[in-house]
Design a protein around this motif. Structure first.
Motif, PDB file in Angstrom:
ATOM      1  N   PHE A   1      29.245 -22.387 -11.348  1.00 55.44           N
ATOM      2  CA  PHE A   1      29.787 -21.319 -10.509  1.00 55.44           C
ATOM      3  C   PHE A   1      31.119 -21.767  -9.911  1.00 55.44           C
ATOM      4  O   PHE A   1      31.211 -22.850  -9.319  1.00 55.44           O
ATOM      5  N   LEU A   2      32.109 -20.917 -10.077  1.00 53.91           N
ATOM      6  CA  LEU A   2      33.473 -21.250  -9.664  1.00 53.91           C
ATOM      7  C   LEU A   2      33.829 -20.642  -8.322  1.00 53.91           C
ATOM      8  O   LEU A   2      34.577 -21.227  -7.543  1.00 53.91           O
ATOM      9  N   MET A   3      33.316 -19.446  -8.055  1.00 52.92           N
ATOM     10  CA  MET A   3      33.742 -18.720  -6.860  1.00 52.92           C
ATOM     11  C   MET A   3      32.684 -17.701  -6.479  1.00 52.92           C
ATOM     12  O   MET A   3      32.041 -17.105  -7.343  1.00 52.92           O
ATOM     13  N   LEU A   4      32.483 -17.521  -5.163  1.00 52.74           N
ATOM     14  CA  LEU A   4      31.629 -16.442  -4.670  1.00 52.74           C
ATOM     15  C   LEU A   4      32.341 -15.771  -3.500  1.00 52.74           C
ATOM     16  O   LEU A   4      32.594 -16.407  -2.474  1.00 52.74           O
ATOM     17  N   ASP A   5      32.662 -14.505  -3.682  1.00 50.45           N
ATOM     18  CA  ASP A   5      33.308 -13.711  -2.627  1.00 50.45           C
ATOM     19  C   ASP A   5      32.339 -12.652  -2.136  1.00 50.45           C
ATOM     20  O   ASP A   5      31.627 -12.025  -2.931  1.00 50.45           O
ATOM     21  N   GLU A   6      32.349 -12.447  -0.811  1.00 56.50           N
ATOM     22  CA  GLU A   6      31.624 -11.318  -0.220  1.00 56.50           C
ATOM     23  C   GLU A   6      32.648 -10.404   0.421  1.00 56.50           C
ATOM     24  O   GLU A   6      33.489 -10.872   1.198  1.00 56.50           O
ATOM     25  N   PHE A   7      32.625  -9.122   0.083  1.00 57.84           N
ATOM     26  CA  PHE A   7      33.484  -8.172   0.793  1.00 57.84           C
ATOM     27  C   PHE A   7      32.571  -7.251   1.594  1.00 57.84           C
ATOM     28  O   PHE A   7      31.559  -6.777   1.086  1.00 57.84           O
ATOM     29  N   PHE A   8      32.908  -7.058   2.855  1.00 58.30           N
ATOM     30  CA  PHE A   8      32.019  -6.333   3.760  1.00 58.30           C
ATOM     31  C   PHE A   8      32.861  -5.809   4.913  1.00 58.30           C
ATOM     32  O   PHE A   8      33.320  -6.581   5.751  1.00 58.30           O
ATOM     33  N   SER A   9      33.100  -4.502   4.905  1.00 57.93           N
ATOM     34  CA  SER A   9      33.889  -3.944   6.004  1.00 57.93           C
ATOM     35  C   SER A   9      33.599  -2.459   6.185  1.00 57.93           C
ATOM     36  O   SER A   9      33.325  -1.742   5.221  1.00 57.93           O
ATOM     37  N   ASP A  10      33.686  -2.035   7.448  1.00 58.49           N
ATOM     38  CA  ASP A  10      33.631  -0.611   7.783  1.00 58.49           C
ATOM     39  C   ASP A  10      35.033  -0.034   7.960  1.00 58.49           C
ATOM     40  O   ASP A  10      35.179   1.153   8.214  1.00 58.49           O
TER      41      ASP A  10
END
Ligand code: FE2
Length: 285
Positions: free
Chosen positions: A38-47
């Motif tokens: 695994f190279l990268m883990l992004d979480e996007f979370f916004s209102d």
């Protein structure tokens, strides 16, 4: 049965990517914060639409695979092969960049919450230049395995908890994916616990995105990647609020990783070739 212990925690860092989408990056926040394959883990979370509206306009990839998993909101994928994908809640998008993909990922909403993940999985040297592939897995085809105290959605791989309790999807050709990934979206009820079988020799991590979880008596902080040592089972328990997490496991490749932005190869020369190919308009050819 050998239980995996918690070895290391990688806190997510706020960053932005694409045309300015705000996200939190755990794996991939530095060259030392990876867990092969695994190279990268992004979480996007916004209102806040200002955090995501700009999206990810046309951009290239070479040498690995991306898995996008949506929890809330909608994104649309378009690529140079003519594929379009409508990514809504629960949908899994699997893109094998191989020798090259040029694509965009744009929000299909102007208000409300956007929440999801993107994971980059490396390809072995022998497959980095394979033809690009793209597939969507609709939410209703992602198996859900219910057990006492919780539930697992099987994004990839096969999960077998006990006789008669198994679920799974194989993404790609069974047996041909060198990294043999097991990707789970896990929910644990308040004070529940589960022991998950993980193939010995695979690298594994947990990313807690809601509530709280612990490995044995060690708490995994929220929005952080908790990396496991080797073993046959990963044991997780939830606190009084319950918890939700991604559990990611894959067979390590043990090969050199040279990354330059969206290109991940084995040598510097291959990176220079990727940049030259992209500038000359032949990345995907
Ligand atoms: Fe992308």
């Amino acid at each position: 049965m050998k239980m995996r212990t918690l070895q290391r925690v990688i806190e997510s860092q706020p960053t932005s990517d694409g045309a300015g989408v705000k996200l939190r990056r755990s794996l991939g926040s530095s060259a030392f914060a990876r867990l092969d394959p695994f190279l990268m883990l992004d979480e996007f979370f916004s209102d806040d639409p200002d955090d995501y509206l700009a999206g990810f306009p046309d951009h290239p990839h070479r040498g690995f695979e991306t898995v996008t998993y949506m929890l809330e909101g909608r994104m649309q994928h378009r690529d140079h092969l003519g594929n379009t994908g409508d990514l809504g809640p629960g949908v899994v998008q699997w893109m094998t960049a191989g020798r090259g993909v040029i694509h965009s990922e744009m929000p299909q909403q102007s208000e409300g919450r956007m929440r999801g993940f993107q994971l980059w999985i490396n390809l072995p040297a022998a497959e980095k230049m394979r033809p690009a592939e793209y597939r969507d897995i609709p939410a209703n085809l992602v198996p859900e395995l219910h057990f006492a105290g919780g539930m697992a959605r099987v994004i990839a791989g096969r999960l077998e908890l006990a006789a008669g309790h198994q679920a799974g999807v194989i993404n790609g050709q069974p047996g041909t994916m060198a990294t043999d990934p097991l990707l789970l979206d896990l929910r644990l009820d308040a004070n529940a616990a589960v022991d998950l079988p993980i193939p010995a020799g695979h690298n594994a991590l947990v990313y807690v995105y809601d509530g709280e979880m612990a490995v044995a008596d060690q708490r995994v902080p929220g929005r952080s990647a908790g990396l496991f040592g080797d073993g046959e089972f990963a044991g997780l328990s939830a606190g009084g609020l319950g918890g939700r997490a991604l559990l990611l496991a894959g067979r390590p490749l043990g090969e050199a990783v040279v990354q330059y932005g969206p290109f991940v190869m084995n040598t510097r020369e291959q990176i220079e070739q990727a940049v030259a190919d992209y500038r000359a308009g032949r990345l995907t050819m």
